[in-house]
Design a protein around this motif. Structure first.
Motif, PDB file in Angstrom:
ATOM      1  N   SER A 117      -1.003  -8.999   1.366  1.00 11.05           N
ATOM      2  CA  SER A 117       0.423  -8.878   1.648  1.00 11.05           C
ATOM      3  C   SER A 117       1.266  -9.774   0.746  1.00 11.05           C
ATOM      4  O   SER A 117       2.345  -9.365   0.288  1.00 11.05           O
ATOM      5  CB  SER A 117       0.698  -9.225   3.116  1.00 11.05           C
ATOM      6  N   THR A 124      -1.383  -4.237  16.507  1.00 12.43           N
ATOM      7  CA  THR A 124      -0.485  -4.829  15.507  1.00 12.43           C
ATOM      8  C   THR A 124      -1.224  -5.043  14.191  1.00 12.43           C
ATOM      9  O   THR A 124      -0.689  -4.765  13.108  1.00 12.43           O
ATOM     10  CB  THR A 124       0.068  -6.163  16.020  1.00 12.43           C
ATOM     11  N   VAL A 154      -1.734  -1.717  12.338  1.00 14.76           N
ATOM     12  CA  VAL A 154      -0.497  -1.286  11.677  1.00 14.76           C
ATOM     13  C   VAL A 154      -0.247  -2.119  10.422  1.00 14.76           C
ATOM     14  O   VAL A 154       0.129  -1.586   9.370  1.00 14.76           O
ATOM     15  CB  VAL A 154       0.693  -1.386  12.662  1.00 14.76           C
ATOM     16  N   TRP A 155      -0.448  -3.430  10.531  1.00 15.32           N
ATOM     17  CA  TRP A 155      -0.290  -4.330   9.379  1.00 15.32           C
ATOM     18  C   TRP A 155      -1.190  -3.873   8.233  1.00 15.32           C
ATOM     19  O   TRP A 155      -0.755  -3.766   7.082  1.00 15.32           O
ATOM     20  CB  TRP A 155      -0.609  -5.751   9.819  1.00 15.32           C
ATOM     21  N   LEU A 209      -2.552  -0.925   7.702  1.00 15.92           N
ATOM     22  CA  LEU A 209      -2.163   0.378   7.147  1.00 15.92           C
ATOM     23  C   LEU A 209      -0.950   0.238   6.235  1.00 15.92           C
ATOM     24  O   LEU A 209      -0.883   0.871   5.173  1.00 15.92           O
ATOM     25  CB  LEU A 209      -1.868   1.358   8.281  1.00 15.92           C
ATOM     26  N   VAL A 210       0.012  -0.600   6.619  1.00 16.69           N
ATOM     27  CA  VAL A 210       1.187  -0.817   5.771  1.00 16.69           C
ATOM     28  C   VAL A 210       0.778  -1.495   4.466  1.00 16.69           C
ATOM     29  O   VAL A 210       1.230  -1.110   3.376  1.00 16.69           O
ATOM     30  CB  VAL A 210       2.241  -1.653   6.523  1.00 16.69           C
ATOM     31  N   ALA A 211      -0.088  -2.507   4.547  1.00 23.25           N
ATOM     32  CA  ALA A 211      -0.538  -3.214   3.343  1.00 23.25           C
ATOM     33  C   ALA A 211      -1.290  -2.275   2.402  1.00 23.25           C
ATOM     34  O   ALA A 211      -1.097  -2.314   1.178  1.00 23.25           O
ATOM     35  CB  ALA A 211      -1.420  -4.398   3.731  1.00 23.25           C
ATOM     36  N   ALA A 224      -0.981   1.038   2.262  1.00 21.44           N
ATOM     37  CA  ALA A 224      -0.047   2.030   1.723  1.00 21.44           C
ATOM     38  C   ALA A 224       0.786   1.420   0.597  1.00 21.44           C
ATOM     39  O   ALA A 224       1.011   2.056  -0.446  1.00 21.44           O
ATOM     40  CB  ALA A 224       0.857   2.556   2.829  1.00 21.44           C
ATOM     41  N   ALA A 225       1.234   0.180   0.779  1.00 24.74           N
ATOM     42  CA  ALA A 225       2.033  -0.473  -0.251  1.00 24.74           C
ATOM     43  C   ALA A 225       1.205  -0.725  -1.511  1.00 24.74           C
ATOM     44  O   ALA A 225       1.672  -0.520  -2.641  1.00 24.74           O
ATOM     45  CB  ALA A 225       2.598  -1.791   0.277  1.00 24.74           C
ATOM     46  N   THR A 226      -0.033  -1.154  -1.324  1.00 25.45           N
ATOM     47  CA  THR A 226      -0.902  -1.374  -2.489  1.00 25.45           C
ATOM     48  C   THR A 226      -1.137  -0.065  -3.226  1.00 25.45           C
ATOM     49  O   THR A 226      -1.051  -0.011  -4.461  1.00 25.45           O
ATOM     50  CB  THR A 226      -2.250  -1.971  -2.044  1.00 25.45           C
ATOM     51  N   TRP A 285       0.777   2.476  -3.344  1.00 26.43           N
ATOM     52  CA  TRP A 285       2.019   2.874  -4.013  1.00 26.43           C
ATOM     53  C   TRP A 285       2.134   2.198  -5.379  1.00 26.43           C
ATOM     54  O   TRP A 285       2.477   2.828  -6.371  1.00 26.43           O
ATOM     55  CB  TRP A 285       3.205   2.509  -3.130  1.00 26.43           C
TER      56      TRP A 285
END
Length: 321
Positions: free
Chosen positions: A26, A70, A73-74, A76-78, A80-82, A84
């Motif tokens: 992150s 939580t 979700v953290w 999955l967001v990390a 997805a951002a990587t 991207w």
């Protein structure tokens, strides 16, 4: 009989371990999204950004084992951002619509303190580039370049000798005129070649690496290269060498934002690693690049391995329009 659930103690341990893995991912991705390179060790980790998908995936599994919604979700967001930011910073080029005025082959190679000098000689014979941009050309390298064989093959040259890593050279089959290069701790000479009746500007690139003790020099020298790229004028231009930076470093993206284009990105090879050579092609970072201005188009690219160095070379077929 239902399977036993992990005890609370184990769930806490999984959650902590997953949190540590996701924290690393992150922070690096956060600086990538924010447009900064940060401080040590963030620039070093950013060079390997695609590989952060591994600790991100491990973090997801650990959060799942910890039964932390939580945390899941953290993760999955990390991830997805990587994913991207793993995309190429520049898109692949459309096929040129006009025939080239000239075609030539260019090789960029870091010799690692000159240790790969014999491999460079073999590569020059095997690939027959018209132009070679050489980094870390030490005394042994200079002596090799002065042999009758290489003098005949490359009668035009600019050589800045230096030990162990300061030296660089430009070799050419085309007439060369030496030009002021970009100042740096390591030599970065420049020249103008006469190709197809056009003046082609050549700039060797070799800023300091982003080590803790040389971070200021790394940023300053990449900034000087950005300024030189922005002031290049209308002549066809090549910036080639060991940038000690990947597309995941803002300092490198700033150079691309001047309008220079990365040959590997244009040909869909932006994630082919060039360093460290001992781990390629399965692992590594692409820190060796050949950047070209808009009148130059890459038609092909390869990454030859040279014995004695920790870098793969970059061999590009270029078309001048």
């Amino acid at each position: 009989m239902s399977p036993r659930r992990p005890s609370r103690r184990w769930r806490v341990a999984f959650g902590v371990a997953g949190g540590l893995a996701l924290a690393v991912v992150s922070v690096v991705v956060g600086f990538r999204a924010g447009g900064g390179d940060g401080v040590t060790p963030l620039p070093q980790l950013a060079a390997f950004l695609p590989w952060l998908l591994v600790p991100g995936g491990v973090g997801l599994l650990l959060m799942a084992a910890a039964r932390s919604r939580t945390g899941i979700v953290w993760a999955l967001v990390a991830l997805a951002a990587t994913g991207w930011f793993v995309r190429p910073y520049q898109s692949a080029a459309d096929p040129p619509s006009s025939p080239p005025r000239a075609e030539f082959r260019l090789l960029s190679a870091n010799l690692k303190f000159g240790d790969a000098t014999p491999a460079l000689r073999a590569a020059l014979r095997a690939h027959e580039p018209d132009i070679a941009l050489v980094q870390e050309c030490d005394t042994r390298c200079v002596e090799a370049l002065r042999t009758p064989e290489l003098r005949a093959a490359y009668p035009y040259r600019v050589i800045d000798a230096g030990d162990p890593a300061e030296g660089s050279a430009i070799l050419s089959t085309y007439p060369l005129t030496e030009e002021p290069g970009v100042p740096g701790t390591l030599s970065m000479p420049a020249a103008t070649a006469r190709v197809g009746g056009e003046r082609l500007r050549l700039q060797v690139v070799h800023p300091m690496p982003p080590m803790p003790e040389s971070m200021d020099a790394w940023r300053t020298e990449l900034g000087d290269l950005r300024d030189a790229a922005a002031a290049r004028g209308g002549a066809p231009t090549v910036f080639g060498g060991d940038f000690n930076a990947s597309q995941d470093h803002e300092a490198f993206r700033d150079i691309l934002d001047t309008g220079l284009r990365d040959s590997a990105m244009l040909l869909g090879r932006s994630r082919t690693p060039t360093w460290p050579a001992s781990a390629t092609p399965l692992f590594g970072a692409q820190i060796d690049h050949v950047l070209v201005s808009d009148r130059l188009s890459p038609a092909g690219i390869g990454f030859p391995e040279l014995a004695g160095t920790d870098h793969r070379a970059v061999l590009v077929e270029l078309e001048l329009r």
